[in-house]
Design an enzyme around this catalytic site. Structure first.
Site, PDB file in Angstrom:
ATOM      1  N   ASN A  22      -2.906   2.224   5.243  1.00  0.00           N
ATOM      2  CA  ASN A  22      -2.437   1.495   6.425  1.00  0.00           C
ATOM      3  C   ASN A  22      -3.592   0.754   7.094  1.00  0.00           C
ATOM      4  O   ASN A  22      -4.746   1.160   6.993  1.00  0.00           O
ATOM      5  CB  ASN A  22      -1.835   2.488   7.434  1.00  0.00           C
ATOM      6  CG  ASN A  22      -1.254   1.803   8.654  1.00  0.00           C
ATOM      7  OD1 ASN A  22      -0.610   0.749   8.534  1.00  0.00           O
ATOM      8  ND2 ASN A  22      -1.477   2.359   9.822  1.00  0.00           N
ATOM      9  N   HIS A  37      -4.774  -0.634  10.952  1.00  0.00           N
ATOM     10  CA  HIS A  37      -4.471  -0.451  12.378  1.00  0.00           C
ATOM     11  C   HIS A  37      -5.486  -1.250  13.192  1.00  0.00           C
ATOM     12  O   HIS A  37      -6.688  -1.190  12.931  1.00  0.00           O
ATOM     13  CB  HIS A  37      -4.525   1.037  12.738  1.00  0.00           C
ATOM     14  CG  HIS A  37      -4.120   1.298  14.142  1.00  0.00           C
ATOM     15  ND1 HIS A  37      -2.799   1.255  14.544  1.00  0.00           N
ATOM     16  CD2 HIS A  37      -4.860   1.546  15.256  1.00  0.00           C
ATOM     17  CE1 HIS A  37      -2.742   1.491  15.848  1.00  0.00           C
ATOM     18  NE2 HIS A  37      -3.974   1.672  16.297  1.00  0.00           N
ATOM     19  N   ASP A  85      -1.352   7.170  12.562  1.00  0.00           N
ATOM     20  CA  ASP A  85      -2.667   6.501  12.531  1.00  0.00           C
ATOM     21  C   ASP A  85      -3.797   7.527  12.406  1.00  0.00           C
ATOM     22  O   ASP A  85      -4.885   7.339  12.969  1.00  0.00           O
ATOM     23  CB  ASP A  85      -2.859   5.622  13.788  1.00  0.00           C
ATOM     24  CG  ASP A  85      -1.795   4.534  13.881  1.00  0.00           C
ATOM     25  OD1 ASP A  85      -1.402   3.996  12.838  1.00  0.00           O
ATOM     26  OD2 ASP A  85      -1.350   4.230  15.001  1.00  0.00           O
TER      27      ASP A  85
HETATM   28  C1  GAR Z   1      -1.277  -5.910  12.594  1.00  0.00           C
HETATM   29  O1  GAR Z   1      -2.131  -6.177  13.676  1.00  0.00           O
HETATM   30  C2  GAR Z   1      -1.409  -4.470  12.160  1.00  0.00           C
HETATM   31  O2  GAR Z   1      -2.714  -3.976  12.234  1.00  0.00           O
HETATM   32  C3  GAR Z   1      -0.511  -3.794  13.152  1.00  0.00           C
HETATM   33  O3  GAR Z   1       0.621  -4.630  13.226  1.00  0.00           O
HETATM   34  C4  GAR Z   1       0.186  -5.985  13.048  1.00  0.00           C
HETATM   35  C5  GAR Z   1       1.072  -6.652  12.013  1.00  0.00           C
HETATM   36  O4  GAR Z   1       0.791  -8.012  11.904  1.00  0.00           O
HETATM   37  N1  GAR Z   1      -0.157  -2.454  12.730  1.00  0.00           N
HETATM   38  C6  GAR Z   1      -0.108  -1.416  13.554  1.00  0.00           C
HETATM   39  O5  GAR Z   1      -0.290  -1.512  14.758  1.00  0.00           O
HETATM   40  C7  GAR Z   1       0.191  -0.088  12.885  1.00  0.00           C
HETATM   41  N2  GAR Z   1       0.080   1.003  13.788  1.00  0.00           N
HETATM   42  P1  GAR Z   1       1.320  -8.830  10.644  1.00  0.00           P
HETATM   43  O6  GAR Z   1       2.819  -8.471  10.514  1.00  0.00           O
HETATM   44  O7  GAR Z   1       1.117 -10.268  10.997  1.00  0.00           O
HETATM   45  O8  GAR Z   1       0.557  -8.383   9.437  1.00  0.00           O
END
Ligand code: GAR
Length: 202
Positions: free
Chosen positions: A116, A118, A154
């Protein structure tokens, strides 16, 4: 050439997914002992959100996208079981979470090796609002973490992290843009590290 088969899970925008697909499609890799070339193929992307913008990114990229709406399941475990059944069709070597905004239960995490990304320097700012929480904090740095997935939100072992300094007076939107750029740089490299691969420099 040996192929590593990955499935990507996403929930929304899908920019990390698109970035990974482009990167893996346009590069070749070497195994750890540098004896053999390895390709990385994304056999499928899966979303839990039928309205995710990433679905149209998959169409444009020619990547098969499966939609498994979590709302059709009355428990986290039942959704995870259905996800496992779906993944069996593709038999991935690993699963990549790219903005997949669901907590996975042990039904999934005990069976599937997954990674993952984060948008914070974990263990700081777990959960769904990491960028805003970092921005509003007194911290000097923000950052991105790539980690193995465990059943703790996470919380799995860190693979790689990278950080940026905060800039006085910067807007949340500008800070967010810099975090996303950092993600797009870090995630492919971190996945290669996790898979014990290096990129062939042409
Ligand atoms: C990203 O910033 C990722 O790190 C976050 O969601 C966003 C997705 O952006 N994930 C989390 O917060 C997981 N806990 P994207 O759909 O444009 O890749």
């Amino acid at each position: 050439m040996k192929k590593i088969n990955l499935v990507i899970l996403f929930s929304g925008n899908g920019s990390n997914m698109e970035n990974l697909i482009e990167y893996f499609n346009h590069n070749e890799f070497l195994s750890e002992d540098a004896k053999e070339k390895v390709g990385i193929q994304i056999s499928c992307a899966v979303t839990n959100n039928p309205n995710a913008y990433g679905i149209s990114r998959c169409e444009a990229l020619g990547v098969n996208c499966e939609i498994l709406p979590h709302k059709e399941f009355d428990s986290r475990e039942k959704f995870d079981e259905a996800l496992l059944t779906l993944l069996k069709k593709y038999n991935p070597d690993a699963v990549i979470l790219a903005g997949f905004m669901r907590i996975l239960s042990p039904v999934f995490t005990s069976v599937i090796k997954s990674i993952n990304i984060h948008p914070s320097l974990l263990p700081k700012y777990k959960g769904a609002n990491a960028i805003k929480e970092t921005y509003e904090s007194g911290d000097e740095f923000g950052g991105v973490s790539v980690h193995w997935v465990s059943d703790i939100l996470d919380g799995g072992e860190i693979i790689l992290q990278d950080y940026i300094p905060k800039i006085a007076g910067e807007s949340l939107e500008a800070f967010e843009d810099r975090i996303h750029k950092l993600e797009h740089n870090l995630y492919p490299t971190a996945i290669l590290k996790a898979l014990n691969l290096t990129r062939v420099i042409k």
